[in-house]
Design a protein around this motif. Structure first.
Motif, short mmCIF file in Angstrom:
data_model
loop_
_atom_site.label_atom_id
_atom_site.label_comp_id
_atom_site.label_asym_id
_atom_site.label_seq_id
_atom_site.Cartn_x
_atom_site.Cartn_y
_atom_site.Cartn_z
N LEU A 50 -37.67 -21.53 17.76
CA LEU A 50 -37.19 -22.87 18.09
C LEU A 50 -35.96 -23.24 17.28
O LEU A 50 -35.02 -23.86 17.81
N LEU A 51 -35.94 -22.87 16.01
CA LEU A 51 -34.81 -23.19 15.15
C LEU A 51 -33.54 -22.49 15.64
O LEU A 51 -32.47 -23.10 15.69
N ASP A 52 -33.66 -21.23 16.01
CA ASP A 52 -32.50 -20.51 16.54
C ASP A 52 -31.99 -21.18 17.83
O ASP A 52 -30.79 -21.36 18.01
N ASP A 53 -32.92 -21.55 18.71
CA ASP A 53 -32.53 -22.24 19.94
C ASP A 53 -31.87 -23.58 19.64
O ASP A 53 -30.90 -23.96 20.27
N TYR A 54 -32.43 -24.30 18.67
CA TYR A 54 -31.88 -25.61 18.29
C TYR A 54 -30.45 -25.49 17.77
O TYR A 54 -29.58 -26.27 18.14
N LYS A 73 -44.06 -28.81 15.04
CA LYS A 73 -44.54 -27.50 14.57
C LYS A 73 -44.39 -27.35 13.06
O LYS A 73 -45.25 -26.78 12.39
N THR A 74 -43.28 -27.86 12.51
CA THR A 74 -43.05 -27.75 11.08
C THR A 74 -43.99 -28.64 10.30
O THR A 74 -44.57 -28.21 9.28
N ALA A 75 -44.19 -29.86 10.75
CA ALA A 75 -45.12 -30.77 10.06
C ALA A 75 -46.54 -30.19 10.08
O ALA A 75 -47.25 -30.23 9.07
N GLU A 76 -46.94 -29.63 11.21
CA GLU A 76 -48.26 -29.01 11.28
C GLU A 76 -48.38 -27.84 10.31
O GLU A 76 -49.41 -27.70 9.63
N LEU A 77 -47.36 -27.01 10.23
CA LEU A 77 -47.39 -25.87 9.31
C LEU A 77 -47.47 -26.34 7.87
O LEU A 77 -48.24 -25.79 7.07
N PHE A 119 -30.90 -31.51 9.77
CA PHE A 119 -32.27 -31.33 10.24
C PHE A 119 -32.60 -29.84 10.32
O PHE A 119 -33.67 -29.41 9.85
N ALA A 120 -31.70 -29.05 10.88
CA ALA A 120 -31.92 -27.61 10.96
C ALA A 120 -32.07 -27.00 9.57
O ALA A 120 -32.93 -26.14 9.35
N ASN A 121 -31.26 -27.45 8.63
CA ASN A 121 -31.36 -26.95 7.26
C ASN A 121 -32.70 -27.31 6.64
O ASN A 121 -33.29 -26.52 5.89
N ARG A 122 -33.20 -28.50 6.92
CA ARG A 122 -34.49 -28.93 6.37
C ARG A 122 -35.62 -28.09 6.95
O ARG A 122 -36.55 -27.70 6.24
N ILE A 123 -35.53 -27.81 8.25
CA ILE A 123 -36.53 -26.94 8.87
C ILE A 123 -36.51 -25.57 8.21
O ILE A 123 -37.56 -25.00 7.89
N ALA A 124 -35.31 -25.04 7.95
CA ALA A 124 -35.18 -23.73 7.31
C ALA A 124 -35.79 -23.75 5.91
O ALA A 124 -36.45 -22.78 5.51
N ILE A 125 -35.61 -24.83 5.18
CA ILE A 125 -36.21 -24.96 3.84
C ILE A 125 -37.73 -24.91 3.94
O ILE A 125 -38.40 -24.19 3.17
N GLU A 126 -38.28 -25.67 4.87
CA GLU A 126 -39.74 -25.69 5.01
C GLU A 126 -40.26 -24.35 5.51
O GLU A 126 -41.33 -23.90 5.09
N LEU A 127 -39.51 -23.70 6.36
CA LEU A 127 -39.89 -22.37 6.84
C LEU A 127 -39.92 -21.38 5.69
O LEU A 127 -40.87 -20.59 5.55
N ASP A 128 -38.93 -21.45 4.82
CA ASP A 128 -38.91 -20.59 3.63
C ASP A 128 -40.10 -20.87 2.72
O ASP A 128 -40.70 -19.93 2.18
N ARG A 129 -40.43 -22.14 2.54
CA ARG A 129 -41.57 -22.50 1.69
C ARG A 129 -42.88 -21.93 2.22
O ARG A 129 -43.80 -21.64 1.46
N ALA A 130 -42.94 -21.78 3.55
CA ALA A 130 -44.16 -21.28 4.18
C ALA A 130 -44.20 -19.75 4.27
O ALA A 130 -45.18 -19.19 4.74
N GLY A 131 -43.13 -19.09 3.84
CA GLY A 131 -43.12 -17.63 3.86
C GLY A 131 -41.90 -17.02 4.53
O GLY A 131 -41.74 -15.81 4.54
#
Length: 140
Positions: A50-54, A73-77, A119-131
């Motif tokens: 989704l992030l790549d598409d966004y 999806k990010t909030a749920e993760l 927003f995309a950068n914030r998603i990437a940060i949270e994605l990194d935090r999750a692995g």
């Protein structure tokens, strides 16, 4: 969520049964959910896609749809990775804010303000935090 309603609710009838439900379900509710590694990896894969598409989207409608999905999806993760219950609709941002007000604000602010890159950068940060990102070679 039904369990939360049972625990936090006020009995109109059946006070004894209500108390029994509270005693039975409170420990499980307070322990929070668990997320299996395979489920977490799959969720990271979905967010990566989704992030790549966004980031590639140029049509405003596409960006808004993808942004909403990314937020959800990010909030749920975030919540599941921290043994916190998720919610649907308005309850998802409420749950996230209860868990971590700063992270909730950091995720919501650029979304609400239409700052797509932030927003995309914030998603990437949270994605990194999750692995981190999950792409090539992923099999479900």
């Amino acid at each position: 969520m039904i369990v939360q309603m049972l625990i936090d609710g006020i009995a109109v009838r059946g006070a004894i049964e209500h108390e029994n439900y509270k005693q039975k379900w409170s420990p499980q509710y307070e322990a929070g959910p668990t997320i299996e590694a395979t489920e977490a990896t799959f969720r990271r894969y979905v967010i990566t896609d989704l992030l790549d598409d966004y980031r590639d989207a140029t049509a405003p409608a596409e960006r808004y749809v993808l942004a909403a999905l990314l937020y959800e999806k990010t909030a749920e993760l975030i919540l599941l990775s921290n043994a916190r219950w998720i919610g649907a609709g308005k309850y998802l941002p409420r749950r996230l804010a209860e868990f971590d007000p700063d992270r909730a604000a950091a995720l919501a602010a650029p979304l609400v303000e239409g700052r797509h890159d932030q927003f995309a950068n914030r998603i990437a940060i949270e994605l990194d935090r999750a692995g981190g990102r999950v792409q090539e070679g992923f099999q479900r």
